[in-house]
Design an enzyme around this catalytic site. Structure first.
Site, PDB file in Angstrom:
ATOM      1  N   LYS A  61     -21.429  13.764  41.721  1.00  0.00           N
ATOM      2  CA  LYS A  61     -20.583  12.822  41.010  1.00  0.00           C
ATOM      3  C   LYS A  61     -19.922  13.675  39.356  1.00  0.00           C
ATOM      4  O   LYS A  61     -18.743  14.031  39.110  1.00  0.00           O
ATOM      5  CB  LYS A  61     -21.377  11.243  39.856  1.00  0.00           C
ATOM      6  CG  LYS A  61     -21.146  10.900  38.787  1.00  0.00           C
ATOM      7  CD  LYS A  61     -20.777   9.420  38.190  1.00  0.00           C
ATOM      8  CE  LYS A  61     -22.100   9.865  37.484  1.00  0.00           C
ATOM      9  NZ  LYS A  61     -21.633   9.912  35.902  1.00  0.00           N
ATOM     10  N   ASN A  62     -20.958  14.209  38.941  1.00  0.00           N
ATOM     11  CA  ASN A  62     -20.842  14.826  37.666  1.00  0.00           C
ATOM     12  C   ASN A  62     -19.628  16.117  38.147  1.00  0.00           C
ATOM     13  O   ASN A  62     -18.838  16.132  37.160  1.00  0.00           O
ATOM     14  CB  ASN A  62     -21.631  15.129  36.701  1.00  0.00           C
ATOM     15  CG  ASN A  62     -22.308  13.894  36.307  1.00  0.00           C
ATOM     16  OD1 ASN A  62     -22.159  13.219  35.853  1.00  0.00           O
ATOM     17  ND2 ASN A  62     -23.738  14.371  35.585  1.00  0.00           N
TER      18      ASN A  62
ATOM     19  N   ARG B 215     -16.386   9.295  29.723  1.00  0.00           N
ATOM     20  CA  ARG B 215     -16.655   9.835  28.636  1.00  0.00           C
ATOM     21  C   ARG B 215     -16.180  10.508  29.873  1.00  0.00           C
ATOM     22  O   ARG B 215     -15.493  11.514  29.223  1.00  0.00           O
ATOM     23  CB  ARG B 215     -17.898  10.180  28.866  1.00  0.00           C
ATOM     24  CG  ARG B 215     -18.069  11.701  27.754  1.00  0.00           C
ATOM     25  CD  ARG B 215     -19.776  11.146  27.243  1.00  0.00           C
ATOM     26  NE  ARG B 215     -20.069  12.690  26.634  1.00  0.00           N
ATOM     27  CZ  ARG B 215     -19.243  12.780  25.177  1.00  0.00           C
ATOM     28  NH1 ARG B 215     -19.038  11.496  24.558  1.00  0.00           N
ATOM     29  NH2 ARG B 215     -19.831  13.944  25.125  1.00  0.00           N
TER      30      ARG B 215
ATOM     31  N   CYS C 244     -21.660   5.858  29.247  1.00  0.00           N
ATOM     32  CA  CYS C 244     -23.180   5.381  29.092  1.00  0.00           C
ATOM     33  C   CYS C 244     -23.753   4.807  28.205  1.00  0.00           C
ATOM     34  O   CYS C 244     -23.141   5.652  27.109  1.00  0.00           O
ATOM     35  CB  CYS C 244     -24.329   6.207  29.703  1.00  0.00           C
ATOM     36  SG  CYS C 244     -24.550   5.502  32.066  1.00  0.00           S
TER      37      CYS C 244
ATOM     38  N   ASP D 175     -31.114  12.761  33.119  1.00  0.00           N
ATOM     39  CA  ASP D 175     -30.616  11.948  33.930  1.00  0.00           C
ATOM     40  C   ASP D 175     -31.725  11.485  34.490  1.00  0.00           C
ATOM     41  O   ASP D 175     -31.617  10.420  35.464  1.00  0.00           O
ATOM     42  CB  ASP D 175     -29.275  12.259  34.704  1.00  0.00           C
ATOM     43  CG  ASP D 175     -28.138  12.779  33.457  1.00  0.00           C
ATOM     44  OD1 ASP D 175     -28.214  12.463  32.448  1.00  0.00           O
ATOM     45  OD2 ASP D 175     -27.116  13.440  35.087  1.00  0.00           O
TER      46      ASP D 175
HETATM   47  C1  UD1 Z   1     -22.736  15.091  30.899  1.00  0.00           C
HETATM   48  C2  UD1 Z   1     -23.590  14.432  31.972  1.00  0.00           C
HETATM   49  C3  UD1 Z   1     -24.809  13.666  31.906  1.00  0.00           C
HETATM   50  C4  UD1 Z   1     -25.419  14.344  31.267  1.00  0.00           C
HETATM   51  C5  UD1 Z   1     -25.746  15.222  29.769  1.00  0.00           C
HETATM   52  C6  UD1 Z   1     -26.688  16.510  29.597  1.00  0.00           C
HETATM   53  C7  UD1 Z   1     -21.313  13.992  33.122  1.00  0.00           C
HETATM   54  C8  UD1 Z   1     -20.107  13.715  33.944  1.00  0.00           C
HETATM   55  N1  UD1 Z   1     -22.213  13.398  32.220  1.00  0.00           N
HETATM   56  O1  UD1 Z   1     -22.644  14.449  30.164  1.00  0.00           O
HETATM   57  O2  UD1 Z   1     -24.790  12.506  33.264  1.00  0.00           O
HETATM   58  O3  UD1 Z   1     -26.500  13.370  30.942  1.00  0.00           O
HETATM   59  O4  UD1 Z   1     -24.487  16.160  30.917  1.00  0.00           O
HETATM   60  O5  UD1 Z   1     -26.584  16.951  30.518  1.00  0.00           O
HETATM   61  O6  UD1 Z   1     -21.022  15.727  33.314  1.00  0.00           O
HETATM   62  N2  UD1 Z   1     -22.662  16.679  22.067  1.00  0.00           N
HETATM   63  C9  UD1 Z   1     -22.434  17.354  20.716  1.00  0.00           C
HETATM   64  N3  UD1 Z   1     -21.366  17.629  20.514  1.00  0.00           N
HETATM   65  C10 UD1 Z   1     -20.521  17.560  21.449  1.00  0.00           C
HETATM   66  C11 UD1 Z   1     -21.086  17.689  22.549  1.00  0.00           C
HETATM   67  C12 UD1 Z   1     -22.188  17.314  23.113  1.00  0.00           C
HETATM   68  O7  UD1 Z   1     -23.470  17.187  19.244  1.00  0.00           O
HETATM   69  O8  UD1 Z   1     -19.020  17.344  20.795  1.00  0.00           O
HETATM   70  C13 UD1 Z   1     -24.385  16.664  21.893  1.00  0.00           C
HETATM   71  C14 UD1 Z   1     -24.938  15.820  22.666  1.00  0.00           C
HETATM   72  O9  UD1 Z   1     -24.669  14.482  21.503  1.00  0.00           O
HETATM   73  C15 UD1 Z   1     -26.306  15.754  22.792  1.00  0.00           C
HETATM   74  C16 UD1 Z   1     -25.975  17.112  23.985  1.00  0.00           C
HETATM   75  O10 UD1 Z   1     -24.741  17.246  23.315  1.00  0.00           O
HETATM   76  O11 UD1 Z   1     -26.666  15.498  22.679  1.00  0.00           O
HETATM   77  C17 UD1 Z   1     -26.045  16.889  25.704  1.00  0.00           C
HETATM   78  O12 UD1 Z   1     -24.479  16.428  25.601  1.00  0.00           O
HETATM   79  P1  UD1 Z   1     -23.539  16.734  26.815  1.00  0.00           P
HETATM   80  O13 UD1 Z   1     -24.468  18.214  27.885  1.00  0.00           O
HETATM   81  O14 UD1 Z   1     -22.305  17.406  26.419  1.00  0.00           O
HETATM   82  O15 UD1 Z   1     -23.242  15.560  28.013  1.00  0.00           O
HETATM   83  P2  UD1 Z   1     -21.909  15.279  28.596  1.00  0.00           P
HETATM   84  O16 UD1 Z   1     -21.309  16.423  29.023  1.00  0.00           O
HETATM   85  O17 UD1 Z   1     -21.524  14.151  27.482  1.00  0.00           O
END
Ligand code: UD1
Length: 456
Positions: free
Chosen positions: A34-35, A104, A128, A319
């Site tokens: 999915k991701n 997202r 989520c 996850d």
């Molecule tokens: C992606 C995955 C999700 C998975 C996550 C971590 C997709 C669609 N989703 O989510 O399933 O659980 O990676 O492996 O691919 N953060 C910041 N600033 C930002 C962005 C993130 O502080 O600008 C922090 C978040 O709050 C979190 C951490 O970084 O604590 C990880 O988030 P991130 O890796 O960005 O997750 P997603 O890409 O949203």
């Protein structure tokens, strides 16, 4: 009575009925990730040529992303799990709120739109309900590449500054290795002028998949999968055919379900090294793992308590934290599960306790004392992976369970219950004629303490 969160969005009329104490047996095919598929769909915006994307899972999240692309003017032909995508007629560079809400990954389109068209307007993302999920890393990185960004009434408005035509390659050091931010910035940098270096980049397999597809399209990206990714911007990207990698999270969920029921199954196709942290922990907790080419066989044995700390890849994936916690409820001895990535990803704990598990939650650390059995119940999943955890718990449990909140599950697991059925689990989806009312749900007071999050 049904136990769950106070969020009314779960008041849907479907549930999974699970007859407990099941065993799994046989081989099961793992769907495309999915991701990966979500970000690869966003990347198709970078070219005017046709992209053929194979092994795309049928999920509501993918459907939402397809609708977002279609709304921009992208033409998509659907043949089973293969999509033919033609982005040459894009007329709008703005994503509408009603389509972006609760997906997202749709925010990740911002890098591709900005880099290709010089401007983009994207609402703040949904997703989520697992924490605050900020986007500062995306925004700061795009600014470093030469974008001017303002956020007005929930819309992120980005354009290339100083009337330049292209973003400008630069050095970016991420504060945390965000998967989404790394993907946004790779897409933005692939059509920028000059070299971009992203340090402290995320190393998740989905990022490597994105870079592989972009390189097939003519991008010049080096060292994806490492902490420092180098991108030499090119003028134009072309078409290609690309197959989405297998979903390591779906694969891990089936392995955990097999371990939890002392069952033997084989999953395929998988890329075993994407699952190393998970198979290592399953082995440590007593299962026998056999890897042959692109398949993994698990022989579940007596379950021992083991500790896990979630971590960015190659660490244990956040996850799979909830499904692994369900496994640990019936392990021999004690275990400690520490969630380090998201601040609100323990929604399943109080529900597992209601089923008879013995878990003490201290912020993001769950201390589990294994019990002999848990009991079936009616429960509501409140996010994608906690729903999977509740289903595993329902399979382990004595008695029957009804799991609600399937709108979360359907976002991320293709044909989950049919696959479980094929493996021998007695499970069926029920459709109620009416929506259940508040009285029929026992809202658990613990869930009221969950902080408000923007993602919803
Ligand atoms: C992606 C995955 C999700 C998975 C996550 C971590 C997709 C669609 N989703 O989510 O399933 O659980 O990676 O492996 O691919 N953060 C910041 N600033 C930002 C962005 C993130 O502080 O600008 C922090 C978040 O709050 C979190 C951490 O970084 O604590 C990880 O988030 P991130 O890796 O960005 O997750 P997603 O890409 O949203």
């Amino acid at each position: 009575m049904i136990c769950g969160s106070k969020n009314k969005s779960y008041l849907k009329s479907q549930n999974l009925k699970i007859f407990g104490q099941g065993k799994l047996n046989g081989r099961i095919e793992i769907s495309g990730a999915k991701n990966s598929a979500l970000v690869l769909l966003a990347a198709t915006l970078l070219t005017n040529e046709r992209i053929i994307l194979e092994n795309v899972p049928r999920l509501t999240d993918i459907e939402k992303m397809r609708n977002i692309l279609k709304n921009l003017g992208v033409n998509i032909l659907d043949k089973n799990n293969t999509l033919e995508i033609d982005s040459k007629n894009i007329s709008i560079k703005e994503l509408p709120y009603k389509l972006v809400n609760r997906l997202r990954a749709s925010f990740f389109c911002i890098g591709a739109l900005l880099s290709k068209f010089g401007e983009a307007k994207v609402p703040l993302p949904g997703g989520c309900n697992i924490g605050l999920r900020p986007i500062d890393e995306h925004i700061n990185g795009l600014k470093a590449l030469g974008a001017e960004i303002i956020i007005e009434e929930g819309i992120v408005k980005a354009k290339i500054k100083d009337k330049r035509k292209k973003l400008c390659g630069t050095n970016i050091k991420l504060k945390c290795p965000s998967v989404g931010a790394t993907e946004t910035l790779i897409m933005a940098a692939s059509l920028a002028e000059g070299r971009t270096i992203i340090e402290n980049a995320a190393r998740e397999p989905e990022i490597q998949d994105l870079c592989q597809m972009l390189n097939k399209m003519g991008a010049k990206i080096f060292d994806s999968g490492k902490e420092k990714i180098i991108i030499d911007g090119v003028n134009k990207l072309g078409g290609c055919t690309h197959k989405v990698i297998p979903d390591r999270i779906e694969a891990g969920t089936f392995l955990i379900a097999a371990a939890a029921t002392s069952s033997s199954i084989t999953i395929y196709p998988v890329i075993p090294n994407h699952l190393e942290a998970v198979t290592n922990k399953l082995q440590e907790s007593g299962s026998k793992i056999t890897i042959k080419g692109n398949s993994i066989t698990i022989n579940g044995k007596e379950i021992k308590g083991v500790d896990i700390d979630t971590a960015p890849f190659p660490g244990f994936p956040t996850d799979l934290q909830a499904p692994f916690t369900a496994l640990m409820t019936i392990a021999k001895g004690e275990s400690k599960i520490t969630e380090t990535i998201f601040e609100n990803r323990m929604n399943h704990i109080h529900l597992l306790n209601k089923m008879g598990a013995c878990i003490k939650l201290n912020k993001n650390v769950a201390h589990i004392k294994g019990v002999k059995t848990i009991k079936g119940m009616d429960l509501v999943g409140s996010d994608l992976r906690s729903s999977a955890a509740l289903i595993i718990a329902g399979i382990i449990a004595k008695g029957n369970s009804n799991i609600y909140g399937l709108e979360h599950l359907d976002r991320g697991y293709e044909n989950f219950e049919s696959k479980l059925k094929m493996l021998g689990i007695n499970i069926k989806r029920e459709f109620k004629k009416r929506t259940l009312n508040d009285e029929e749900y026992k809202v658990n007071s613990e869930t009221d303490e969950i902080p408000k999050f923007r993602a919803a």
